[in-house]
Design a protein around this motif. Structure first.
Motif, PDB file in Angstrom:
ATOM      1  N   SER A 482       3.136  -6.637  -3.446  1.00 37.92           N
ATOM      2  CA  SER A 482       3.147  -5.792  -4.643  1.00 37.92           C
ATOM      3  C   SER A 482       2.437  -6.490  -5.793  1.00 37.92           C
ATOM      4  N   ILE A 483       1.866  -5.683  -6.665  1.00 37.12           N
ATOM      5  CA  ILE A 483       1.172  -6.190  -7.850  1.00 37.12           C
ATOM      6  C   ILE A 483       1.657  -5.395  -9.063  1.00 37.12           C
ATOM      7  N   LYS A 484       1.894  -6.102 -10.178  1.00 39.07           N
ATOM      8  CA  LYS A 484       2.348  -5.426 -11.393  1.00 39.07           C
ATOM      9  C   LYS A 484       1.176  -4.786 -12.120  1.00 39.07           C
ATOM     10  N   ALA A 485       1.476  -3.712 -12.840  1.00 38.63           N
ATOM     11  CA  ALA A 485       0.422  -2.959 -13.526  1.00 38.63           C
ATOM     12  C   ALA A 485      -0.308  -3.806 -14.552  1.00 38.63           C
ATOM     13  N   ASP A 486       0.442  -4.530 -15.396  1.00 46.80           N
ATOM     14  CA  ASP A 486      -0.232  -5.303 -16.455  1.00 46.80           C
ATOM     15  C   ASP A 486      -1.072  -6.441 -15.893  1.00 46.80           C
ATOM     16  N   ARG A 487      -0.769  -6.872 -14.659  1.00 46.30           N
ATOM     17  CA  ARG A 487      -1.534  -7.959 -14.033  1.00 46.30           C
ATOM     18  C   ARG A 487      -2.886  -7.463 -13.529  1.00 46.30           C
ATOM     19  N   PRO A 499      -6.202   2.979 -14.583  1.00 43.20           N
ATOM     20  CA  PRO A 499      -5.200   1.900 -14.562  1.00 43.20           C
ATOM     21  C   PRO A 499      -3.853   2.406 -14.041  1.00 43.20           C
ATOM     22  N   LEU A 500      -2.998   1.466 -13.633  1.00 42.49           N
ATOM     23  CA  LEU A 500      -1.678   1.806 -13.111  1.00 42.49           C
ATOM     24  C   LEU A 500      -0.676   2.015 -14.242  1.00 42.49           C
ATOM     25  N   LYS A 501       0.313   2.854 -14.000  1.00 39.71           N
ATOM     26  CA  LYS A 501       1.421   3.012 -14.939  1.00 39.71           C
ATOM     27  C   LYS A 501       2.612   2.182 -14.520  1.00 39.71           C
ATOM     28  N   ARG A 502       2.621   1.793 -13.247  1.00 41.60           N
ATOM     29  CA  ARG A 502       3.703   0.960 -12.723  1.00 41.60           C
ATOM     30  C   ARG A 502       3.146   0.121 -11.575  1.00 41.60           C
ATOM     31  N   GLY A 503       3.908  -0.853 -11.126  1.00 44.15           N
ATOM     32  CA  GLY A 503       3.461  -1.711 -10.041  1.00 44.15           C
ATOM     33  C   GLY A 503       3.271  -0.939  -8.745  1.00 44.15           C
ATOM     34  N   THR A 504       2.498  -1.526  -7.848  1.00 42.35           N
ATOM     35  CA  THR A 504       2.234  -0.835  -6.574  1.00 42.35           C
ATOM     36  C   THR A 504       1.894  -1.850  -5.490  1.00 42.35           C
ATOM     37  N   LYS A 505       1.902  -1.393  -4.274  1.00 46.49           N
ATOM     38  CA  LYS A 505       1.460  -2.228  -3.157  1.00 46.49           C
ATOM     39  C   LYS A 505      -0.070  -2.298  -3.169  1.00 46.49           C
ATOM     40  N   ASN A 522     -10.712 -11.615  -5.202  1.00 40.66           N
ATOM     41  CA  ASN A 522     -11.215 -12.387  -6.342  1.00 40.66           C
ATOM     42  C   ASN A 522     -10.214 -12.426  -7.484  1.00 40.66           C
ATOM     43  N   GLU A 523      -9.269 -11.462  -7.481  1.00 37.46           N
ATOM     44  CA  GLU A 523      -8.294 -11.354  -8.559  1.00 37.46           C
ATOM     45  C   GLU A 523      -6.895 -11.813  -8.159  1.00 37.46           C
ATOM     46  N   ILE A 524      -6.608 -11.811  -6.883  1.00 46.29           N
ATOM     47  CA  ILE A 524      -5.240 -12.063  -6.413  1.00 46.29           C
ATOM     48  C   ILE A 524      -5.239 -13.272  -5.487  1.00 46.29           C
ATOM     49  N   ALA A 525      -4.724 -14.377  -5.971  1.00 43.74           N
ATOM     50  CA  ALA A 525      -4.783 -15.652  -5.238  1.00 43.74           C
ATOM     51  C   ALA A 525      -4.115 -15.593  -3.867  1.00 43.74           C
ATOM     52  N   PRO A 526      -2.904 -14.990  -3.705  1.00 43.84           N
ATOM     53  CA  PRO A 526      -2.290 -14.955  -2.373  1.00 43.84           C
ATOM     54  C   PRO A 526      -3.154 -14.232  -1.340  1.00 43.84           C
ATOM     55  N   LEU A 527      -3.846 -13.162  -1.780  1.00 39.48           N
ATOM     56  CA  LEU A 527      -4.744 -12.452  -0.853  1.00 39.48           C
ATOM     57  C   LEU A 527      -5.930 -13.329  -0.499  1.00 39.48           C
TER      58      LEU A 527
END
Length: 624
Positions: A482-487, A499-505, A522-527
């Protein structure tokens, strides 16, 4: 030298080479008979492999353990993935090959395949015993005996070449035609007819003004035909070139129509609708003022070029006059003119799905003699015929690919069910399950089958298993992370997407058209860490995961449809009815069902002239 073999393959074109190597690799003692050992796997027309739907067939051949993909990669002088602007079901790999190196690479494979032997000669008749083939007799008077024979004679049976009013007997230019086989098979009841194909002029590149042509360079990414990582393109890559005809060119061509074998009655057979001659184009599309042409190199170092789109049987002087009206060819020198060729083929409804003939046991037909056109269609048939010829000799269940499993399955089912009234060429539109039959997943569809029959190697199976595991790991990660919207919103806004309004997978983000796994990484280190853990074939695995995620809904829906139809494939009706006695069937259905004697209800439903009502009647009679 021995005269007894398990399998004899007649003809060493693309069908014959695949048939012979498949049979030999499965363990059959195999003899490959060819007129000329220096013309093995000759590319009679364009030295190119693949293209729309054809590229998928080559990948399927490779996934099963055949050789066309390997040879094509190793001898490629240009690679392109066609239809990239469309969905992945339409992506089709294509290479321009070095004609001479293609031959030498195939010959090296054949000469180093255990159980495979060659003989240079021409087969003039079959030896039959008790309704089965027992061997062949050659022009030299030699008799060879075998448990099965695969006939892959291409355009050589009674081949006749046309250049204007000039007629030359031959299977290819400067190569003799073959006589005797057609006449023998006709005498025992085989239905045969004539077809026509053609090839363009060959041009000396030194006489071309390339500054007046549009360059088309080779692509250089990870895509190729073979799934084996060890197989790579190793030749210098060369460009193809684009030009166009004009009304002035068409004017010159029209002057020769009165002497065109296609229009003066000299040629009576049917030519390919989808690869027409230039004279057919200017007649059929009279309103068009230009047609696109591709000038394509014949090898890594040669000056010989193939003019794709300019197939012709017009007189030499007309061909030359028309070419000289194209600015880049003003001073053109040609190596030889284009020509048409007529040849014998056999009605493919006389075959079982294994490509064994219905009239003679243990005799198989593969390639252009079944009414197809194209190296790829021939090679796919050859592979299936070679496998089944081996099974006929040593036992086992017939090896048949279905329409939801492969383009090869579509090809053979179309041939044996519908027959042909023009040279058959594969297109993606012929496959009702083309989302399932993509070029990227041929290994997923067929490598296990190739391994189970004994053709795909343990190495190939292990490579597929590892790749499948990596894809599943990647898809599983994005399905649960999962990823948070503000992230992620700043990144989404930079791409111009909502943009997202809430977190999502992550998987929900990947369903958006412009977002791919490698972009998110490029944006998400775990991926990114998951991608870094993939050591081999990374790009291939990422592409496969992207397709699995983005098109998952479509793929699943098509799989459900295929499974419903497949239930009809399980209802076997071969030899269960005397159709002429079922008066409730339409007259046309009775005639067609009697002639083809379909294996299953599903095959019966695909016969032209057999209506849904006819199928309902058969189902009732089967107690369904």
């Amino acid at each position: 030298m021995d005269i007894n073999y398990d399998i004899i393959v007649v003809g060493a074109g693309h069908a014959g080479c695949e048939a012979a190597t498949a049979a030999a690799n499965l363990g059959s003692k195999t003899l490959l008979i060819t007129m000329d050992m220096n013309k093995i796997a000759q590319m009679s027309c364009n030295p190119a492999v693949g293209g729309i739907a054809k590229g998928q067939i080559v990948r399927e051949i490779d996934a099963l353990g055949g050789y066309m993909g390997i040879v094509s990669d190793q001898t490629a002088i240009q690679f392109r993935m066609l239809n990239r602007s469309k969905g992945p079901a339409m992506w089709s790999p294509r290479v321009q090959s070095d004609r001479m190196k293609f031959i030498s690479t195939w010959r090296e494979i054949i000469e180093n395949t255990p159980n495979l032997y060659m003989w240079q000669d021409t087969v003039i008749e079959f030896i039959f015993r008790n309704g089965a083939v027992a061997g062949v007799k050659t022009r030299m008077g030699v008799e060879f005996f075998a448990k099965s024979v695969v006939l892959t004679s291409g355009t050589f049976l009674s081949g006749l070449i046309h250049i204007g009013k000039v007629q030359i007997g031959g299977g290819r230019i400067s190569e003799p035609a073959s006589y005797g086989i057609t006449e023998q098979l006709q005498s025992i009841g085989f239905k045969t007819d004539r077809m026509k194909t053609g090839t363009p002029v060959r041009i000396d590149g030194r006489s071309v003004d390339f500054s007046l042509l549009e360059e088309q360079k080779s692509e250089n990414d990870f895509h190729k035909f073979s799934y084996l990582p060890s197989v790579e393109r190793r030749l210098k890559q060369r460009s193809c070139w684009i030009t166009y005809t004009s009304e002035s060119v068409h004017e010159a061509l029209r002057e020769g129509l009165k002497d065109s074998p296609l229009y003066n009655g000299q040629i009576k057979s049917i030519g390919p609708r989808y690869c027409p001659s230039i004279e057919t184009k200017i007649v059929t599309f009279a309103q068009k003022t230009s047609h696109q042409l591709f000038l394509e190199p014949e090898g890594e170092t040669t000056n010989e070029y193939y003019l794709n789109g300019f197939s012709s049987s017009l007189p030499l002087q007309i061909q030359l006059k028309a070419l000289q009206r194209i600015p880049a060819f003003k001073n053109v020198h040609i190596f030889r003119p284009g020509y048409a060729i007529e040849y014998d083929f056999f009605d493919p409804t006389q075959l079982y799905p294994t490509l064994e003939t219905k009239l003679i046991k243990n005799l198989f037909f593969a390639g252009q003699i079944n009414g197809t056109t194209g190296y790829e269609e021939a090679a796919g048939q050859g592979l299936i015929a070679g496998i089944n010829a081996h099974i006929n000799c040593h036992g086992g269940n017939p090896f048949v690919l279905h329409r939801d499993e492969s383009y090869i399955g579509v090809l053979i089912d179309d041939l044996i069910t519908k027959g042909v009234d023009e040279p058959y060429r594969m297109f993606t539109s012929r496959a009702e399950y083309r989302i399932l039959l993509r070029q990227d997943n041929a290994d997923e569809r067929l490598t296990q089958k190739g391994f189970d029959v004994g053709l795909a190697t343990t190495e190939r199976m292990q490579l597929f298993t590892k790749k499948k595991s990596e894809i599943e790991k990647l898809v599983d990660f994005v399905s649960h992370f999962s990823i948070k919207a503000d992230r992620i919103n700043p990144f989404l806004e930079s791409l111009g997407t909502t943009p997202l309004k809430r977190g999502t997978k992550l998987i929900d983000l990947l369903l958006r058209p412009h977002i791919k796994i490698e972009t998110l990484a490029n944006e998400i280190a775990p991926l990114r860490e998951v991608l870094d853990s993939i050591k081999d074939r990374k790009e291939e695995i990422i592409e496969a995961a992207n397709i699995t995620i983005k098109y998952g809904g479509y793929i699943e829906r098509e799989r459900i449809m295929a499974d419903k139809i497949k239930r009809l494939e399980d209802i076997r009706i071969k030899d269960k009815f005397n159709y002429n006695e079922i008066q409730s069937l339409s007259t046309e259905a009775r005639q067609k069902l009697t002639r083809i004697n379909p294996e299953t209800i599903a095959q019966a439903s695909r016969i032209p002239g057999v209506s849904p009502n006819d199928i309902s009647i058969l189902l009732v009679l089967m107690g369904r």
